[in-house]
Design a protein around this motif. Structure first.
Motif, PDB file in Angstrom:
ATOM      1  N   THR A 318       0.820  -1.210   0.000  1.00  0.00           N
ATOM      2  CA  THR A 318       0.000   0.000   0.000  1.00  0.00           C
ATOM      3  C   THR A 318       0.854   1.260   0.000  1.00  0.00           C
ATOM      4  O   THR A 318       0.459   2.290  -0.570  1.00  0.00           O
ATOM      5  CB  THR A 318      -0.909   0.000   1.235  1.00  0.00           C
ATOM      6  N   ILE A 321       1.691   1.721  -3.503  1.00  0.00           N
ATOM      7  CA  ILE A 321       0.508   2.155  -4.250  1.00  0.00           C
ATOM      8  C   ILE A 321       0.250   3.645  -4.035  1.00  0.00           C
ATOM      9  O   ILE A 321      -0.050   4.393  -4.978  1.00  0.00           O
ATOM     10  CB  ILE A 321      -0.718   1.316  -3.839  1.00  0.00           C
ATOM     11  N   ALA A 322       0.374   4.066  -2.788  1.00  0.00           N
ATOM     12  CA  ALA A 322       0.124   5.477  -2.476  1.00  0.00           C
ATOM     13  C   ALA A 322       1.067   6.384  -3.241  1.00  0.00           C
ATOM     14  O   ALA A 322       0.694   7.481  -3.674  1.00  0.00           O
ATOM     15  CB  ALA A 322       0.272   5.708  -0.979  1.00  0.00           C
ATOM     16  N   ILE A 325       0.714   5.209  -7.614  1.00  0.00           N
ATOM     17  CA  ILE A 325      -0.566   5.232  -8.320  1.00  0.00           C
ATOM     18  C   ILE A 325      -1.411   6.443  -7.954  1.00  0.00           C
ATOM     19  O   ILE A 325      -1.986   7.103  -8.832  1.00  0.00           O
ATOM     20  CB  ILE A 325      -1.359   3.930  -8.039  1.00  0.00           C
ATOM     21  N   ARG A 326      -1.466   6.757  -6.663  1.00  0.00           N
ATOM     22  CA  ARG A 326      -2.405   7.798  -6.249  1.00  0.00           C
ATOM     23  C   ARG A 326      -2.028   9.162  -6.821  1.00  0.00           C
ATOM     24  O   ARG A 326      -2.912   9.919  -7.265  1.00  0.00           O
ATOM     25  CB  ARG A 326      -2.464   7.856  -4.729  1.00  0.00           C
ATOM     26  N   GLU A 363      -9.420   5.260  -7.833  1.00  0.00           N
ATOM     27  CA  GLU A 363      -9.200   5.988  -6.588  1.00  0.00           C
ATOM     28  C   GLU A 363      -9.866   5.258  -5.423  1.00  0.00           C
ATOM     29  O   GLU A 363      -9.305   5.180  -4.316  1.00  0.00           O
ATOM     30  CB  GLU A 363      -9.744   7.399  -6.715  1.00  0.00           C
ATOM     31  N   VAL A 366      -7.711   2.214  -4.539  1.00  0.00           N
ATOM     32  CA  VAL A 366      -6.527   2.618  -3.777  1.00  0.00           C
ATOM     33  C   VAL A 366      -6.910   2.955  -2.347  1.00  0.00           C
ATOM     34  O   VAL A 366      -6.235   2.566  -1.380  1.00  0.00           O
ATOM     35  CB  VAL A 366      -5.830   3.807  -4.465  1.00  0.00           C
ATOM     36  N   SER A 367      -8.018   3.675  -2.172  1.00  0.00           N
ATOM     37  CA  SER A 367      -8.463   4.040  -0.817  1.00  0.00           C
ATOM     38  C   SER A 367      -8.808   2.802   0.004  1.00  0.00           C
ATOM     39  O   SER A 367      -8.466   2.699   1.181  1.00  0.00           O
ATOM     40  CB  SER A 367      -9.666   4.978  -0.901  1.00  0.00           C
ATOM     41  N   LEU A 370      -5.564   0.991   0.954  1.00  0.00           N
ATOM     42  CA  LEU A 370      -4.874   1.721   2.013  1.00  0.00           C
ATOM     43  C   LEU A 370      -5.575   1.526   3.355  1.00  0.00           C
ATOM     44  O   LEU A 370      -4.925   1.387   4.405  1.00  0.00           O
ATOM     45  CB  LEU A 370      -4.804   3.205   1.662  1.00  0.00           C
TER      46      LEU A 370
END
Length: 529
Positions: A318, A321-322, A325-326, A363, A366-367, A370
């Motif tokens: 994560t 990813i943050a 990707i974010r 989004e 991803v949220s 996380l």
């Protein structure tokens, strides 16, 4: 063994016991001498009537001295060396006088000194043993020299006295060497006993603190011993040697199969008393009765450890990813919003809408991921469902712009749940969203029921919809990550809901097989930690 520390003599309990036995022996000998002199003077034919009186007086004095020595050995546990030396010197004096009264070493009383010196060698310490032998030698030689001055010189008598003197030293030294060996062996045995006791205590503590259960089984299937963890896993009664089949028929059957085959297979069993699923492994021992060790592992704990490893890996994922990707998603979303301000035709608008919708979907994924990485941060508290559920449902319906009667709420029983409040909001939101997505969205389409569970401290929360339900081939995949039947779903909602429930000690499952889906969450009403 005696040692001196700061001038204070320390005599071991073994030496005190030996000294008491030595004085008791002297007392018995003195009693026999006194009784013989008093009642059977004829037992000493070499004594004249005058000498018989002397013998009686000497035996009386000897009896009194030995009685005093016994009393001191039992009552006055000090100055042991002085007590022993005084006892030996008294014996040397008395026996020498008896030898003199009896006519010399030919009377046979000289052998009594050998026994005295042997006892002193076993009890005494160091060079004092040689001192005792020297005093006995001087006494015998002095007695024989005095006799030679009174009568004619007897060379053979001196030779006899010399042999006795050599015997005194030989007996004293031999007894001392034997005593040293016995003392060394006793000290070694004592140390080994202490080491064994310490090792036993440590081993017992290790077994008691083990996270795995250990059971010692007889060959007939009876439980001989078990550690606390095993008694907890099997719900054993430690005060009895019951049959294993009384607590777990499955485990008893596995034990029988192992005895028949002698393999090393691992047996998976579920214990009726505790409800736990265990992994059992059998191992033979070299004991005289061929007992069998059973090692029990809680699969729930193993799964929890695997879950922790999974969470650690997920945390690293994560984080990437943050970062990876974010930030690009935010740039794409912002660029899309800027392009929306331009009006370039219907095709342009449709493509732009597809781009922004998929950006929002990514989004949300991803949220969700996380949030899943933070599932181990739980702060449990007792949540009053009578107060919390109506507010959460109302808030969700307002957010989704749905009528208030779409969700029906039923509350009964304790209606309290031990749960992290933020996690509970997210779990209920996911379950409501899933139910509303598959329901008919009319009055009462979704029913939320809070009631008491099967156990006294258990609470159940059901979220039921009136949709088509979950197909049989999809039921076992419904909680897998990224599994979804909706084109706009992320496939993480139910997976995250179950993970958050497990983090709070609750269980989320798909209940029943009728029309509509019934998701049941089971948790504790008390005992938050």
């Amino acid at each position: 063994m005696t040692t001196a520390t700061l001038g204070v003599e320390h005599f071991s309990e073994t030496h005190w016991k030996s000294l008491r036995y030595f004085n008791l022996y002297r007392f018995v000998v003195a009693s026999l001498l006194f009784t013989s002199a008093l009642l059977y003077p004829s037992a000493f034919p070499f004594l004249s009537p005058n000498q018989s009186l002397q013998h009686l007086g000497l035996a009386s004095a000897y009896l009194l001295s030995t009685a005093l020595a016994v009393i001191l050995a039992y009552r006055h546990r000090q100055h042991a060396t002085m007590q022993l030396t005084a006892s030996v010197l008294v014996d040397v004096l008395v026996m020498t006088l008896l030898i003199h009264v009896g006519g010399g070493l030919g009377s046979g009383l000289g052998s009594m000194l050998l026994v005295t010196l042997a006892g002193a060698g076993l009890v005494g310490q160091g060079r004092l043993v040689l001192f005792y032998a020297a005093m006995a030698t001087l006494a015998v030689l002095f007695e024989h020299s005095y006799r030679a001055l009174q009568d004619a010189v007897d060379v053979a008598g001196f030779f006899h006295a010399g042999l006795f003197s050599a015997g005194f030293f030989a007996v004293a030294v031999s007894a001392r060497l034997l005593a040293r060996r016995v003392i060394a062996n006793e000290a070694l045995a004592l140390q080994r006993g202490v080491d064994l006791k310490n090792q036993t205590v440590i081993s017992q503590r290790v077994i008691e603190e083990m996270q795995d259960g250990v059971v010692v089984l007889r060959r007939d299937g009876r439980v001989r011993q078990s550690n606390p963890r095993a008694r907890q896993l099997l719900a054993l009664d430690s005060s009895r040697e019951d049959l294993l089949a009384e607590y777990s028929p499955e485990l008893a059957l596995g034990f029988v199969e192992w005895c028949r085959s002698g393999g090393e297979e691992v047996v998976l069993v579920r214990i009726p008393g505790s409800g736990m699923q265990l992994r059992a492994r059998f191992a033979p021992t070299a004991s005289s009765e061929s007992d069998v060790l059973v090692f029990l592992e809680d699969l729930g704990r193993l799964q929890e450890q695997a879950q922790q490893l999974k969470l650690a890996a997920l945390g690293r994922l994560t984080a990437n990813i943050a970062h990876e990707i974010r930030n690009p998603l935010s740039a794409i979303s912002h660029a899309g919003e800027l392009l929306r301000e331009e009006r370039r035709g219907e095709m342009y608008e449709r493509l732009l809408r597809i781009m922004l919708d998929n950006t929002k979907r990514l989004e949300r994924i991803v949220s969700d991921v996380l949030e899943l990485g933070r599932r181990d941060r739980t702060y449990r508290e007792v949540i009053n469902l009578r107060e919390t559920l109506p507010l959460l449902i109302e808030e969700y319906l307002v957010k989704e712009k749905l009528p208030a009667d779409v969700v029906h709420l039923e509350l009964s029983g304790v209606a309290a749940l031990c749960f992290d409040r933020s996690h509970f909001h997210q779990v209920l939101g996911n379950l409501l969203g899933n139910a509303l997505r598959h329901s008919q969205r009319i009055a009462g389409s979704v029913c939320v029921v809070a009631c008491d569970g099967k156990a006294d401290t258990q609470v159940e929360l059901h979220v039921i919809d009136d949709g088509e339900g979950v197909a049989a081939e999809q039921r076992e995949h419904i909680f897998e990550p990224f599994f979804t039947t909706h084109h706009r779903g992320t496939g993480l909602g139910l997976y995250i809901a179950r993970e958050l429930c497990e983090a709070n000690g609750a269980l989320l499952e798909l209940h029943g097989a009728g029309p509509g889906a019934d998701f049941r969450m089971s948790g504790r009403a008390t005992g938050c930690q």
